[in-house]
Motif scaffolding. Structure first.
Motif, PDB file in Angstrom:
ATOM      1  N   ARG A 181      41.773 -55.213 -24.395  1.00 55.18           N
ATOM      2  CA  ARG A 181      40.677 -55.214 -23.415  1.00 55.18           C
ATOM      3  C   ARG A 181      39.544 -56.097 -23.935  1.00 55.18           C
ATOM      4  NH1 ARG A 181      38.496 -49.754 -23.201  1.00 55.18           N
ATOM      5  NH2 ARG A 181      37.263 -50.496 -21.443  1.00 55.18           N
ATOM      6  N   VAL A 182      38.836 -56.714 -22.991  1.00 55.79           N
ATOM      7  CA  VAL A 182      37.695 -57.532 -23.388  1.00 55.79           C
ATOM      8  C   VAL A 182      36.467 -56.624 -23.493  1.00 55.79           C
ATOM      9  CG1 VAL A 182      36.227 -59.480 -22.738  1.00 55.79           C
ATOM     10  CG2 VAL A 182      38.655 -59.559 -22.259  1.00 55.79           C
ATOM     11  N   VAL A 183      35.843 -56.674 -24.660  1.00 55.48           N
ATOM     12  CA  VAL A 183      34.683 -55.809 -24.915  1.00 55.48           C
ATOM     13  C   VAL A 183      33.449 -56.690 -25.101  1.00 55.48           C
ATOM     14  CG1 VAL A 183      33.692 -54.110 -26.487  1.00 55.48           C
ATOM     15  CG2 VAL A 183      36.142 -54.091 -26.017  1.00 55.48           C
ATOM     16  N   LYS A 184      32.392 -56.344 -24.388  1.00 54.60           N
ATOM     17  CA  LYS A 184      31.145 -57.101 -24.495  1.00 54.60           C
ATOM     18  C   LYS A 184      30.297 -56.491 -25.606  1.00 54.60           C
ATOM     19  CE  LYS A 184      27.904 -56.995 -21.177  1.00 54.60           C
ATOM     20  NZ  LYS A 184      27.346 -57.186 -19.842  1.00 54.60           N
ATOM     21  N   ARG A 185      29.794 -57.319 -26.524  1.00 56.61           N
ATOM     22  CA  ARG A 185      28.970 -56.801 -27.626  1.00 56.61           C
ATOM     23  C   ARG A 185      27.590 -57.458 -27.581  1.00 56.61           C
ATOM     24  NH1 ARG A 185      32.004 -53.747 -30.887  1.00 56.61           N
ATOM     25  NH2 ARG A 185      34.157 -54.351 -31.326  1.00 56.61           N
ATOM     26  N   TYR A 186      26.612 -56.622 -27.785  1.00 51.48           N
ATOM     27  CA  TYR A 186      25.241 -57.137 -27.795  1.00 51.48           C
ATOM     28  C   TYR A 186      25.007 -57.886 -29.112  1.00 51.48           C
ATOM     29  CZ  TYR A 186      20.180 -57.160 -28.262  1.00 51.48           C
ATOM     30  OH  TYR A 186      18.890 -57.543 -28.454  1.00 51.48           O
ATOM     31  N   VAL A 187      24.431 -59.077 -29.035  1.00 51.23           N
ATOM     32  CA  VAL A 187      24.142 -59.860 -30.246  1.00 51.23           C
ATOM     33  C   VAL A 187      22.649 -59.861 -30.540  1.00 51.23           C
ATOM     34  CG1 VAL A 187      24.270 -62.136 -31.337  1.00 51.23           C
ATOM     35  CG2 VAL A 187      26.149 -61.352 -29.901  1.00 51.23           C
ATOM     36  N   TYR A 225      18.935 -61.986 -23.264  1.00 54.01           N
ATOM     37  CA  TYR A 225      19.683 -61.400 -24.380  1.00 54.01           C
ATOM     38  C   TYR A 225      21.076 -62.019 -24.416  1.00 54.01           C
ATOM     39  CZ  TYR A 225      15.982 -57.960 -24.070  1.00 54.01           C
ATOM     40  OH  TYR A 225      14.765 -57.369 -24.018  1.00 54.01           O
ATOM     41  N   TYR A 226      21.562 -62.276 -25.623  1.00 56.97           N
ATOM     42  CA  TYR A 226      22.888 -62.893 -25.743  1.00 56.97           C
ATOM     43  C   TYR A 226      23.944 -61.840 -26.047  1.00 56.97           C
ATOM     44  CZ  TYR A 226      26.558 -66.173 -26.962  1.00 56.97           C
ATOM     45  OH  TYR A 226      27.738 -66.861 -26.995  1.00 56.97           O
ATOM     46  N   TYR A 227      25.046 -61.895 -25.310  1.00 53.15           N
ATOM     47  CA  TYR A 227      26.171 -60.983 -25.516  1.00 53.15           C
ATOM     48  C   TYR A 227      27.408 -61.809 -25.876  1.00 53.15           C
ATOM     49  CZ  TYR A 227      23.537 -57.198 -23.368  1.00 53.15           C
ATOM     50  OH  TYR A 227      22.616 -56.242 -23.092  1.00 53.15           O
ATOM     51  N   SER A 228      28.228 -61.328 -26.779  1.00 51.59           N
ATOM     52  CA  SER A 228      29.510 -61.999 -27.059  1.00 51.59           C
ATOM     53  C   SER A 228      30.629 -61.104 -26.546  1.00 51.59           C
ATOM     54  CB  SER A 228      29.667 -62.255 -28.561  1.00 51.59           C
ATOM     55  OG  SER A 228      29.915 -61.049 -29.228  1.00 51.59           O
ATOM     56  N   ALA A 229      31.768 -61.698 -26.296  1.00 51.59           N
ATOM     57  CA  ALA A 229      32.927 -60.929 -25.813  1.00 51.59           C
ATOM     58  C   ALA A 229      34.065 -61.080 -26.799  1.00 51.59           C
ATOM     59  CB  ALA A 229      33.347 -61.442 -24.451  1.00 51.59           C
ATOM     60  N   GLU A 230      34.735 -60.003 -27.054  1.00 52.62           N
ATOM     61  CA  GLU A 230      35.930 -60.089 -27.903  1.00 52.62           C
ATOM     62  C   GLU A 230      36.990 -59.135 -27.382  1.00 52.62           C
ATOM     63  OE1 GLU A 230      35.187 -57.615 -31.808  1.00 52.62           O
ATOM     64  OE2 GLU A 230      33.505 -58.963 -31.447  1.00 52.62           O
ATOM     65  N   ARG A 231      38.242 -59.455 -27.739  1.00 53.95           N
ATOM     66  CA  ARG A 231      39.350 -58.648 -27.238  1.00 53.95           C
ATOM     67  C   ARG A 231      39.641 -57.537 -28.247  1.00 53.95           C
ATOM     68  NH1 ARG A 231      42.913 -59.628 -23.108  1.00 53.95           N
ATOM     69  NH2 ARG A 231      41.971 -61.672 -22.717  1.00 53.95           N
ATOM     70  N   VAL A 232      39.594 -56.294 -27.801  1.00 51.80           N
ATOM     71  CA  VAL A 232      39.895 -55.153 -28.670  1.00 51.80           C
ATOM     72  C   VAL A 232      40.966 -54.322 -27.975  1.00 51.80           C
ATOM     73  CG1 VAL A 232      38.981 -53.081 -29.806  1.00 51.80           C
ATOM     74  CG2 VAL A 232      37.533 -55.110 -29.557  1.00 51.80           C
ATOM     75  N   GLY A 233      42.148 -54.257 -28.614  1.00 55.13           N
ATOM     76  CA  GLY A 233      43.244 -53.460 -28.055  1.00 55.13           C
ATOM     77  C   GLY A 233      43.641 -53.905 -26.656  1.00 55.13           C
ATOM     78  N   MET A 242      30.667 -63.015 -21.471  1.00 54.26           N
ATOM     79  CA  MET A 242      29.979 -63.530 -22.662  1.00 54.26           C
ATOM     80  C   MET A 242      28.875 -64.503 -22.238  1.00 54.26           C
ATOM     81  SD  MET A 242      31.683 -65.328 -25.951  1.00 54.26           S
ATOM     82  CE  MET A 242      32.105 -66.925 -25.325  1.00 54.26           C
ATOM     83  N   GLY A 243      27.719 -64.385 -22.880  1.00 54.59           N
ATOM     84  CA  GLY A 243      26.654 -65.334 -22.572  1.00 54.59           C
ATOM     85  C   GLY A 243      25.298 -64.669 -22.502  1.00 54.59           C
ATOM     86  N   TRP A 244      24.386 -65.352 -21.873  1.00 51.90           N
ATOM     87  CA  TRP A 244      23.021 -64.855 -21.775  1.00 51.90           C
ATOM     88  C   TRP A 244      22.886 -63.940 -20.563  1.00 51.90           C
ATOM     89  CZ3 TRP A 244      19.719 -65.609 -25.651  1.00 51.90           C
ATOM     90  CH2 TRP A 244      19.971 -66.677 -26.532  1.00 51.90           C
ATOM     91  N   GLU A 245      22.087 -62.865 -20.737  1.00 49.15           N
ATOM     92  CA  GLU A 245      21.790 -61.985 -19.604  1.00 49.15           C
ATOM     93  C   GLU A 245      20.288 -61.769 -19.556  1.00 49.15           C
ATOM     94  OE1 GLU A 245      24.102 -58.424 -19.362  1.00 49.15           O
ATOM     95  OE2 GLU A 245      26.006 -59.515 -19.551  1.00 49.15           O
ATOM     96  N   GLN A 246      19.793 -61.763 -18.341  1.00 46.31           N
ATOM     97  CA  GLN A 246      18.347 -61.601 -18.144  1.00 46.31           C
ATOM     98  C   GLN A 246      18.030 -60.124 -17.938  1.00 46.31           C
ATOM     99  OE1 GLN A 246      16.526 -64.656 -17.775  1.00 46.31           O
ATOM    100  NE2 GLN A 246      14.593 -63.557 -17.852  1.00 46.31           N
ATOM    101  N   ARG A 247      17.155 -59.588 -18.770  1.00 47.65           N
ATOM    102  CA  ARG A 247      16.697 -58.185 -18.592  1.00 47.65           C
ATOM    103  C   ARG A 247      15.182 -58.231 -18.555  1.00 47.65           C
ATOM    104  NH1 ARG A 247      21.435 -57.248 -18.129  1.00 47.65           N
ATOM    105  NH2 ARG A 247      22.815 -56.060 -19.495  1.00 47.65           N
ATOM    106  N   GLY A 248      14.621 -58.034 -17.382  1.00 46.71           N
ATOM    107  CA  GLY A 248      13.167 -58.141 -17.261  1.00 46.71           C
ATOM    108  C   GLY A 248      12.742 -59.567 -17.539  1.00 46.71           C
ATOM    109  N   GLY A 249      11.835 -59.755 -18.437  1.00 48.55           N
ATOM    110  CA  GLY A 249      11.371 -61.100 -18.744  1.00 48.55           C
ATOM    111  C   GLY A 249      12.060 -61.686 -19.965  1.00 48.55           C
ATOM    112  N   GLN A 250      13.033 -61.016 -20.509  1.00 54.53           N
ATOM    113  CA  GLN A 250      13.673 -61.436 -21.770  1.00 54.53           C
ATOM    114  C   GLN A 250      15.156 -61.776 -21.560  1.00 54.53           C
ATOM    115  OE1 GLN A 250      11.800 -61.435 -24.733  1.00 54.53           O
ATOM    116  NE2 GLN A 250      13.552 -62.352 -25.759  1.00 54.53           N
TER     117      GLN A 250
END
Lengths: 185, 101
Positions: free
Chosen positions: B21-27, B11-19, B1-9
């Motif tokens: 497993r931890v699933v990363k979701r794009y915000v 992006y924030y991702y959140s993590a949540e537990r589904v079944g 979970m957190g910020w990820e750098q893609r090129g010059g931008q």
């Protein structure tokens, strides 16, 4: 610390305990219970000292009461005064006219365990919400407190029942058992 | 979970537990990402404070129970001492009985 507690319970348990720790004393009692004659002689010698129970138990009872009242009342002086008054009333009621030093210690234990249990119950009931683990911890502590409270009452009752001679009186074919000291003659 | 750098931008991702497993979701990036990151940080801080309160409450309960333990042990020992000295005994923590002469 309430005045009466300080008054009734001497500050240092040194004279009766001598150079023995509380743990060593408990171990000696356990050996005496198991039938060790040397340990039994030591225990009897200890009880020849006047006020042995007071001297041994004074500090722990006073310290536990101070902590309990502090936690229950917090900085509220009215609640502190009310709790102290209730504790003293209960002590006086349970102690009777002339309690032995051991009875005084056992009465202290009954009063303190009563306060502990009621403090936990009022805290638990007074919380608007709490997490499940904390609720489980409360339940565990309340179970321990209740068990100790009942054990304290039983301990006091045992000492009073066994230490005093029982006088049997027959009145109009009805048997009445009176626990108390038998007057000489 | 957190910020990820893609090129010059970023992006924030959140993590949540589904079944289980931890699933990363794009915000999102930019303002949406910033806002969600702040909200997640506040939620984490609140949870940590709650956990600390719980720990403190449990410690207080244990302290109180522990404060009565010496008195309880000593009262038991003194009761046993007095009764043993007076000639009573008990078998396997049963009722106290007077020892036969």
């Amino acid at each position: 610390m309430p005045d009466s507690v300080a008054k009734d319970t001497p500050a240092a348990p040194k004279p009766a305990a001598g150079d023995r720790t509380q743990g060593e004393f408990i171990a000696t009692v356990r050996r005496a219970e198991a039938g060790d004659p040397a340990a039994l002689a030591e225990v009897k010698k200890l009880f020849d000292r006047p006020g042995a129970a007071d001297l041994l138990g004074g500090n722990v009872a006073a310290e536990a009461l101070r902590l309990l009242v502090e936690q229950h009342a917090g900085k509220n002086h009215v609640v502190r005064a009310a709790v102290t008054h209730r504790v003293e009333a209960l002590r006086a009621e349970l102690s009777g006219a002339s309690p032995s030093p051991l009875e005084r210690l056992l009465v202290d234990r009954v009063v303190l365990t009563w306060l502990h249990l009621h403090h936990l119950e009022s805290q638990y009931a007074g919380r608007e919400s709490m997490s499940l683990p904390l609720a489980a911890h409360y339940q565990k502590c309340m179970s321990v407190a209740q068990k100790r409270y009942l054990a304290a009452i039983k301990g006091l009752a045992d000492v009073r029942r066994l230490a005093l001679p029982v006088l049997q009186v027959n009145i109009a074919r009805k048997q009445v058992n009176v626990a108390g000291t038998v007057a000489a003659g | 979970m957190g910020w990820e750098q893609r090129g010059g931008q970023r992006y924030y991702y959140s993590a949540e537990r589904v079944g289980g497993r931890v699933v990363k979701r794009y915000v999102g990036a930019g303002y949406v990402g910033e806002l969600t990151a702040k909200y997640d940080a506040a939620t984490r801080a609140e949870r940590a404070a709650d956990a600390e309160d719980d720990r403190q409450a449990r410690d207080d309960l244990d302290d109180l129970t522990g404060a009565l333990t010496p008195l309880h042990d000593l009262a038991d020992a003194l009761t046993a001492a007095a009764l043993v000295a007076a000639g009573f005994h008990r078998h396997h923590r049963g009722p106290w009985r007077k020892r036969r002469a």
